[in-house]
Scaffold this active site. Structure first.
Site, PDB file in Angstrom:
ATOM      1  CG  HIS A 171      31.002  31.261  20.307  1.00 16.87           C
ATOM      2  ND1 HIS A 171      31.192  31.174  19.015  1.00 16.87           N
ATOM      3  CD2 HIS A 171      30.451  30.139  20.744  1.00 16.87           C
ATOM      4  CE1 HIS A 171      30.551  29.948  18.689  1.00 16.87           C
ATOM      5  NE2 HIS A 171      30.012  29.325  19.685  1.00 16.87           N
ATOM      6  CG  ASP A 212      27.987  36.463  20.697  1.00 22.97           C
ATOM      7  OD1 ASP A 212      28.692  35.793  20.596  1.00 22.97           O
ATOM      8  OD2 ASP A 212      26.762  36.254  20.385  1.00 22.97           O
ATOM      9  CD  GLN A 244      25.173  31.147  25.162  1.00 18.75           C
ATOM     10  OE1 GLN A 244      24.396  30.751  25.940  1.00 18.75           O
ATOM     11  NE2 GLN A 244      25.577  30.496  24.307  1.00 18.75           N
ATOM     12  CE  LYS A 300      24.092  29.808  20.755  1.00 18.82           C
ATOM     13  NZ  LYS A 300      24.400  28.288  20.815  1.00 18.82           N
ATOM     14  CB  CYS A 341      32.904  27.763  20.016  1.00 19.79           C
ATOM     15  SG  CYS A 341      32.039  26.369  19.120  1.00 19.79           S
TER      16      CYS A 341
END
Lengths: 394, 118
Positions: free
Chosen positions: A97, A176, A179, A202, A342
């Site tokens: 991303h 990251d 998600q 999220k 993104c």
């Protein structure tokens, strides 16, 4: 079906935040009266919940930020600026991303370092044999997502981290996890990584809050990037000294309500349990993949089986994702995402510059949602009538 | 919510554009709407400040493609100076639909490119 963009909020999260605002809306870490003590306690309880939730060893390692992007930028500035020099290397992956791509690219440009990316193969997974070719003793940072927001793949971060550290034991591994956190259990201590970033919104929490996990021994190397009240020990005309972590990295009045809301989101997830979450989401995603594969004008941009994969299902179509998402939204009340999500480098690599349509499933989606999606996609196709774009090449 | 965004006239221009192609020896300009992937190139023959011929190539959503095709129908025979004064509101009038802010960008793409022509 857009939880990868942001998830809906359960009542306990809204109630918990409202409770702060309506009953004990005081600033934290400063006041001595009971309401302020209560606010401080709830804020720190939320921090403790996050620590347990992700398997960290100490609350010193849990820093509240405004989100994943903020978390990553703070490391690029607070660690990167002091540890990356000319001739060094900064490595990401082709599937990142922009929030886990651009800060590192800009750091590399600032410092005259080389910016490289681990390749994504035709199977939509990171080419593991490119690790030893791409990472060297000069690589200072490897930034990688645990789960891709487009391909839905779960990356073998533990293995990649081990292989990277075998090449350079001093490499900083930044993950990251935006998600991942709502869909699978996280054990940061067991992953062998140094930094993990994720967002509250999220994972059924509010917007405006996120987490930056920094392993204890790396904290000593991380400079604050924001200064002011709350993060100091002493301030004089000549100089200032800093508080210990995590206060050191939380300048100013924090997003108190949001952090408390995030704590409630952790409770929400824990109440369901990851075993149930994973089971439900797998079943739903398998149904979705099965139904989508029946549409011969749609191609799945990502693996077609639910192995090492979450319910983020992205579609390549001849019709524009813009039109598809518009029609689904207006006429079928089905919310999906159209565009690049993104990830321009990823879309460029797979030559889908025109964008893709993304469906992201979570524990509140149902089989009926999938049926409505399919119905909507069929109508979109009928309206847009699958035009060949051969004569439209620029 | 406007339900008839994809009405007949828009789909017609999207599927069967009048002005697709290239003007040989014409001036060119292009633009990309990177946020969603709409790409457009316009080539035109401008004589004494009047657009004599104009065609487009590119790819993108139905709104951007229909809008540019309708726009080119409209501007052929008109002065460039008039075109440069055109606004997004006129594009919306041409399309005959109300656009949300995210679709306005698609619709205005053609006009943006046209204004870049010398």
């Amino acid at each position: 079906m857009d939880s990868a963009a942001t998830s809906l909020k359960p009542e306990i999260v809204l109630e918990k935040m409202n409770e702060y605002y309506s009953q004990y809306s005081a600033n934290i870490h400063r006041g001595l009266y009971p309401l302020s003590e209560k606010a401080t306690e709830e804020y720190e309880v939320a921090r403790e919940k996050i620590k347990e939730f992700i398997g960290a060893e100490s609350t010193q390692e849990i820093i509240f930020t405004s989100g994943t992007t903020d978390s990553i930028n703070r490391v690029a500035i607070g660690w990167g600026n002091e540890h990356v020099s000319e001739g060094d290397e900064v490595v990401v992956t082709e599937m990142e991303h922009h929030s886990n791509f651009v800060p590192w690219q800009q750091l590399a440009l600032r410092k005259g370092a080389k910016f490289k990316a681990l390749k994504v193969g035709k199977d939509f997974r990171i080419e593991l044999n490119s690790i030893e070719e791409t990472i060297s003793s000069k690589t200072k940072i490897l930034a990688i997502s645990l789960v891709s927001n487009v391909l839905g793949v779960i990356n073998p971060v533990k293995e990649i981290s081990a292989r990277a550290k075998a090449i350079n034991p001093e490499i900083l591994i930044v993950v990251d996890a935006a998600q991942a956190v709502a869909h699978m259990p996280l054990n940061v201590s067991g992953l062998g990584v140094d930094v993990v970033a994720f967002s509250g919104h999220k994972m059924y929490g509010p917007t405006g809050v996120g987490v930056l996990y920094v392993k204890q021994k790396i904290l000593a190397e991380l400079s604050p990037s924001s200064f002011g009240g709350g993060m100091i020990k002493e301030v004089s005309l000549e100089k200032s000294t800093w508080a210990d972590s995590p206060e050191k990295y939380e300048a100013g009045t924090p997003m108190v309500a949001e952090a408390i809301g995030l704590g409630a989101a952790v409770d929400f997830i824990s109440q369901i349990g990851f075993e149930e979450i994973e089971r439900q989401e797998k079943e739903l995603s398998e149904y979705a993949l099965k139904k989508l594969k029946e549409l011969n004008w749609v191609k799945i941009f990502g693996p077609e089986e639910m192995t090492d994969r979450v319910g983020v299902i992205t579609l390549m179509t001849k019709s524009s994702p813009h039109d598809i998402a518009d029609i689904l939204g207006r006429r079928h009340q089905v919310c999906v995402r159209g565009g690049h999500h993104c990830t321009m480098p990823l879309h460029h690599k797979f030559e889908v510059e025109s964008g893709t349509t993304r469906i992201s499933l979570s524990v509140y989606n149902t089989f009926e949602d999938i049926d409505k999606l399919i119905e909507g996609l069929k109508e979109a196709e009928e309206i847009l009538e699958n035009i060949s774009h051969e004569r439209r090449s620029i | 919510m406007n339900d008839d965004l994809y009405k007949e006239i828009i789909l017609d221009h999207y599927k069967f554009p009048n002005n697709h192609g290239k003007v040989d020896g014409g001036v060119e300009a292009d633009e990309v709407n990177m946020m969603c992937g709409d790409k457009l190139k316009i080539s035109a023959k401008i004589v004494d400040g009047i657009i004599v011929e104009a065609k487009f190539t590119g790819g993108g959503c139905a709104i951007s493609m229909a809008a540019v095709d309708m726009l080119l129908d409209f501007v052929i025979g008109k002065k460039m100076s008039e075109v440069k004064k055109m606004s997004g509101a006129e594009i919306e009038k041409m399309l005959g639909v109300e656009l949300t802010s995210s679709r306005k960008k698609c619709a205005y793409l053609g006009l943006e490119v046209l204004k870049k022509l010398n």
